[in-house]
Structures are given as C-alpha cells and as structure tokens.
Design an enzyme around this catalytic site. Sequence first.
Site, mmCIF file in Angstrom:
data_model
loop_
_atom_site.group_PDB
_atom_site.id
_atom_site.type_symbol
_atom_site.label_atom_id
_atom_site.label_comp_id
_atom_site.label_asym_id
_atom_site.label_seq_id
_atom_site.Cartn_x
_atom_site.Cartn_y
_atom_site.Cartn_z
ATOM 1 N N THR A 52 0.824 -1.206 0.000
ATOM 2 C CA THR A 52 0.000 0.000 0.000
ATOM 3 C C THR A 52 0.856 1.253 0.000
ATOM 4 O O THR A 52 0.661 2.166 -0.818
ATOM 5 C CB THR A 52 -0.931 -0.003 1.220
ATOM 6 N N TYR A 93 -1.714 -10.927 3.565
ATOM 7 C CA TYR A 93 -1.770 -9.494 3.853
ATOM 8 C C TYR A 93 -3.195 -9.151 4.268
ATOM 9 O O TYR A 93 -4.089 -9.010 3.430
ATOM 10 C CB TYR A 93 -1.343 -8.715 2.600
ATOM 11 N N LYS A 124 0.671 -10.497 7.654
ATOM 12 C CA LYS A 124 0.874 -9.053 7.821
ATOM 13 C C LYS A 124 -0.470 -8.517 8.282
ATOM 14 O O LYS A 124 -1.410 -8.372 7.503
ATOM 15 C CB LYS A 124 1.308 -8.395 6.519
#
EC number: 4.1.3.3
Length: 313
Positions: free
Chosen positions: A50, A142, A172
């Site tokens: 991101t 993620y 994550k």
Amino acid sequence: MAFQKKLQGLVAATITPMTEDGNINLSLIKQYVDYLINQQGVKNVFVNGTTGEGLSLSIQERKQLAEEWVTQGKNKLDHVIIHVGSLSLPESKDLAKHAAQIGADGISVISPFFFKQMNKDELVAFFRDVASEAPNIPFYYYHIPPITGIKFRAEELLDSMKEQIPTFKGVKFSDRDLLDLRQCVQKSEQDHFVFMYGVDEQLLSALVIGASGAVGSTYNYLGWIHNLILEAFASGDLCTAQKYEFCIQEFFGFLISLGFGVPQIKAVMTLFSGIPMGPPRLPLSPVSDDYIVKVKTKLESLNNCLSGPVLKK
C-alpha cells in the site's frame, strides 16, 4: 517445509521513489537500502504494498522494483518480501513466479477487493493458487480489511491456509482488532507462524499480546526509535518502551490530524531522509508546502520529548 530465516523485528513498507514526471526512480533504491540499514537499523522490507503504491503501478514496474530491491539488498537486507497481490489471478500468479525467480525472501498477497469473495475457503483457494507459483519461499497473508472490505477475521482463515498452502508462514496484520491478533497468536503457538503488526502507532500493544514484529511506513524514517521500543520491551523495561511509544504517538496524532496517506508519507520520508521520493501517482495528489512547514515545526516537540534530534542523516 523449512525456511532458513524467520521474519521478525521491524519491516519497512517501502515507498516507491518517482521522478517529477511520474516515472518510478530505480536509481534511488541503493541509497534507500543503505539509509534503512545505517540510519534506521531496519533490515527487512515489504515492497509494492500500500505504501509503495503497488496497485497503482504497472506489472512491469512492479517487477522492476522487485528486481532492484532484491539486487540492492543482496547480502545487506535480511528479508525482501514482495507484495504480489492483484485483482487479476493470472497477474498475481505471474508476479509470484517472478518474485521467486529473482530470489525474493517471501511473497505476500492482499485479498481481491473489487469482486469480493464471501466464502472463506474460496478466498483461501485464490491465495493457494498464487502461492503455488512460488513453492520454495514463504507466503504471508496481507490482512487489511479497512482497505479490502473483506470482513473475515484473520483467525477464521488460519486453519484453511495452513491446510491448503504449504508455504504459509504468517500474516501481515494491518487491522486494529487486537483480539483477533491475540487469537491468531494463541491458535498458532505450535506452528511458529509470524504475525507482523501493521498499525504503527499501536506497536507496543501488539507486542504485549504476542506479535512477532511489525510492518509499517513509519519504520522508513522512525525505525531507530521503534527499535528502541523493541529493545526495551524485550528487556522487560516497559516504562522506557511506553516513553518512546507515547512520544511517537503524539507525533503520529499530529500527522493524522493533517490527513495522512501515501502523499504525506512520501513528503515526510523526503524530509527525514533527504532522499527525494517525488510525487505520488494520480489519482493521489502531492502535499502542499504548508504541510511540510507544519511538520517541521512539530518535529521540535518530538525532539524535546525524545531528548535529541529525530532527523538522523
């Protein structure tokens, strides 16, 4: 399946340097690597996520960045994790295969967030198909529901990922649901999975409930202070860890009050590091000069709180 190195400590969610005309600037990655190691004490990176505007880049650009980080990080960085998530399964598989071929230390995948999968097993099947293209390196899920809109708790997906993805090694975890994080840690005590927390201003809370470390944008420029939090926590000195965390939280709170996203992250990183990160890519817009003036002024209070300068150049 055994892997040589365990991901832990701080992981910098890397920023993508760009020229003023909007092209990726690969020439700065070597300097960037050296800065992270020598000035911040950070030796792990998460590329094309991101913070790195990964989903605003072309597939070719993502591959070029991945290659440059692996090349420049060789024998310097401990882990180069490449985010290979995409809305397209073939693209994501292609990126995963490429990451493995160039010698990345792991891959990570975000949930597709336009056409959303509402069945947990089918969502894990998407991850399985991507991970199968990189069968010899770790896969990290993620988890970032505020962005994806996928409301499954991470704990709900663990059993299926463990069963279907041989290379699954952890998460994550970019969500504020600390109960979910704790249940993930508790459920996985025998599996030695890693849970890297992704909400920087809550690092200490995540460590207390068992996070293995953290992935975040602020570790690019305040990594050395966060390393002091890790050291104090590891030695049982909670008071010192709290002191550093509260100082950083005050600064974060100020940044958030001004509006804090990728454009601001790039500007703050340029200010701290002296490495010109350039503008964000449209549809995001650059920050104003006034923003930089306000941040510089606020840094004085952070200097006072920490009893020393925070601009480590």
